[in-house]
Design an enzyme around this catalytic site. Structure first.
Site, PDB file in Angstrom:
ATOM      1  N   PHE A 109       0.816  -1.218   0.000  1.00 48.99           N
ATOM      2  CA  PHE A 109       0.000   0.000   0.000  1.00 48.99           C
ATOM      3  C   PHE A 109       0.848   1.266   0.000  1.00 48.99           C
ATOM      4  CE2 PHE A 109      -0.501   2.680   3.794  1.00 48.99           C
ATOM      5  CZ  PHE A 109       0.337   2.064   4.697  1.00 48.99           C
ATOM      6  N   LYS A 110       2.094   1.162   0.426  1.00 53.25           N
ATOM      7  CA  LYS A 110       2.912   2.379   0.511  1.00 53.25           C
ATOM      8  C   LYS A 110       3.161   3.009  -0.863  1.00 53.25           C
ATOM      9  CE  LYS A 110       4.861   1.443   4.989  1.00 53.25           C
ATOM     10  NZ  LYS A 110       4.201   0.164   5.329  1.00 53.25           N
TER      11      LYS A 110
END
Ligand SMILES: *Cc1c(COP(=O)(O)O)cnc(C)c1O
Length: 462
Positions: A109-110
């Site tokens: 998700f980063k």
């Protein structure tokens, strides 16, 4: 008038968005926050059917000083690298909605925030003619996402510290197999908190920071939180529309309190969030805080969800600032107390919750494995161990029938060993990762010493 940014510790002059992005951590040691939180309640209906990039444009526009045409380009460039047209698609598993945040280049998700941040840096630097040396500390996923955000850029060098041997082998290879000249991986013999403390201490040395044009990409950078606010609105509005429900809850696996903080901002801005379920692994400083009002250091223990093996949550200070009534003086005292004693407390009346919006719990290693196994058997869906922690706690704390969106923070192939342990089969693969197996790597090993890191930066900075 465009949004100004102030420090939680109240001792830095207000600055514009682009300066806040380049500054990272404020000079007084605090975290930068917007001077006010916009109320978007009146826009929700009009936003409910916007595609991701359009919604991102509307939301980020409220917080930035970038001309609209440029902002639009930056956003479309940032999400070009995602392999799904919706950027962050929702899928169903049983009666849960799973928000897949892992379709970016490093499968975690980063990327949502760091592809955007890399493009922002490049945009700002190319206008000013300056350069930047990024210093980052990672427990695994941030490092590769940051490296992919800036690899090959002319005006940027990036130094990424990771705790040697404490990230998954795949995570390590995703970082060290990037051979671009501007990328410097450092394996530090210590924990993630050691890496983070070295980074914070170097950033506190304003003279050094200025001389070497140092900047941060860690989750303290406001631009990252901003990018993450978008998917709460995107998913929340979509599910509320589809289910016809007036409110929505989210379950969020948490380490540095960055992802869930974005959900808290979304709620403050007017997204009808019923509850935010905060899920930690055995490194449970945050869930203890939300259950007791005491934020106290524990020992870092390694788990199956290494990106959450954290005891000092770097974004927590932002939340604490609001929780104590935006009182910077009191915040400074509390953070000082925490530095001195390893603990701080919020006084609570009997029966009072730290925060009505939050409910918090811990998903153990056993929970993680059993949830992965069960979702595979019952729904044919593979969860990575971080997502599994969020789902374990979400299932336990959700009210009956409560519509719930669980954030899926990594592709299961990043943690294929946990999938093997949970299901008995080696099911989780992704061609991007399989290709890394025999790729050449480059990495510098250094002791957990601030001086050693400083020396390495001085030798290799732009
Ligand atoms: C970083 C990370 C988390 C935790 O996110 P925070 O913003 O630190 O709370 C959870 N899962 C994965 C896969 C991550 O990389």
């Amino acid at each position: 008038m465009s949004m100004k940014y102030i420090s939680t510790r109240g001792q830095s002059a207000p600055m514009g968005f682009q300066d806040a992005v380049m500054t990272g951590l404020a000079a007084d040691g605090g975290l930068l926050i917007p001077q006010s939180i916009p109320d978007v309640t009146g826009r929700l209906q009009e936003w409910a059917e916007l595609p991701y990039r359009e919604l991102a444009f509307q939301l980020t526009g409220l917080f930035t000083d970038i001309p609209p045409d440029d902002l639009k380009k930056l956003i479309s460039l940032s999400y070009e690298s995602f392999r799904h047209p919706e950027v962050t698609p929702l899928v169903r598993a049983g009666d849960l909605r799973i928000l897949e945040l892992f379709h970016g280049p490093t499968l975690a998700f980063k990327d949502v925030a760091l592809q955007w941040l890399g493009n922002l840096f490049e945009y700002i630097l190319s206008r000013s003619g300056h350069h930047l040396n990024i210093l980052a500390a990672t427990s695994g996923d941030t490092g590769s996402a940051a490296i992919y955000g800036v690899r090959g850029r002319q005006h940027i060098h990036i130094f990424v510290m990771h705790p040697a041997g404490r990230t998954s082998p795949t995570q390590e290879r995703q970082m060290t197999a990037v051979l671009d000249d501007n990328v410097f991986n450092i394996a530090v013999s210590g924990t993630f908190d050691d890496c983070q403390n070295i980074m914070k201490s170097i950033f506190r040395d304003v003279e050094f920071k200025t001389r070497h044009a140092l900047g941060a990409v860690n989750s303290v950078n406001w631009a990252r939180v901003l990018a993450q606010i978008v998917y709460y609105f995107y998913a929340g509005l979509k599910v509320m529309r589809e289910e016809g429900c007036p409110e929505i809850s989210f379950s969020v696996p948490t380490g540095n309190f960055g992802d869930i903080l974005a959900g808290w901002y979304a709620a403050r801005m007017g997204l009808p969030v019923k509850r935010l379920i905060l899920a930690t692994n055995e490194n449970d400083i945050l869930s203890r805080f939300f259950n007791t009002g005491t934020y106290s250091l524990g020992q870092v223990v390694p788990t199956l969800s290494p990106s959450m093996d954290i005891q000092v949550a770097s974004n927590f200070e932002r939340y604490l600032y609001y929780r104590i009534g935006e009182d910077s003086e009191r915040l400074r005292a509390l953070m000082h107390e925490f530095d001195q004693t390893g603990a701080l407390s919020i006084p609570l009346a009997p029966g009072e919750a730290v925060e009505p919006l939050f409910t918090a719990g811990t998903g153990t290693t056993a929970d993680t494995l059993s949830v992965i196994g069960r979702y595979h058997r019952e729904h044919g869906y593979l969860l990575d161990p971080h997502t599994a922690v969020g789902i374990a706690v979400g299932e336990r704390l959700r009210k009956r029938g409560e519509p719930l969106i669980c954030l899926a923070t990594a592709h299961p192939a990043k943690f294929s060993k946990a999938i093997l342990d949970a299901t008995g089969s080696d099911l989780a693969h992704h061609e991007l990762l399989d290709r890394l197996a025999d790729a050449p790597t480059r990495c510098k090993s250094l002791p957990a010493s601030e001086q050693a890191i400083r020396d390495f930066i001085v030798q290799n900075a732009l």
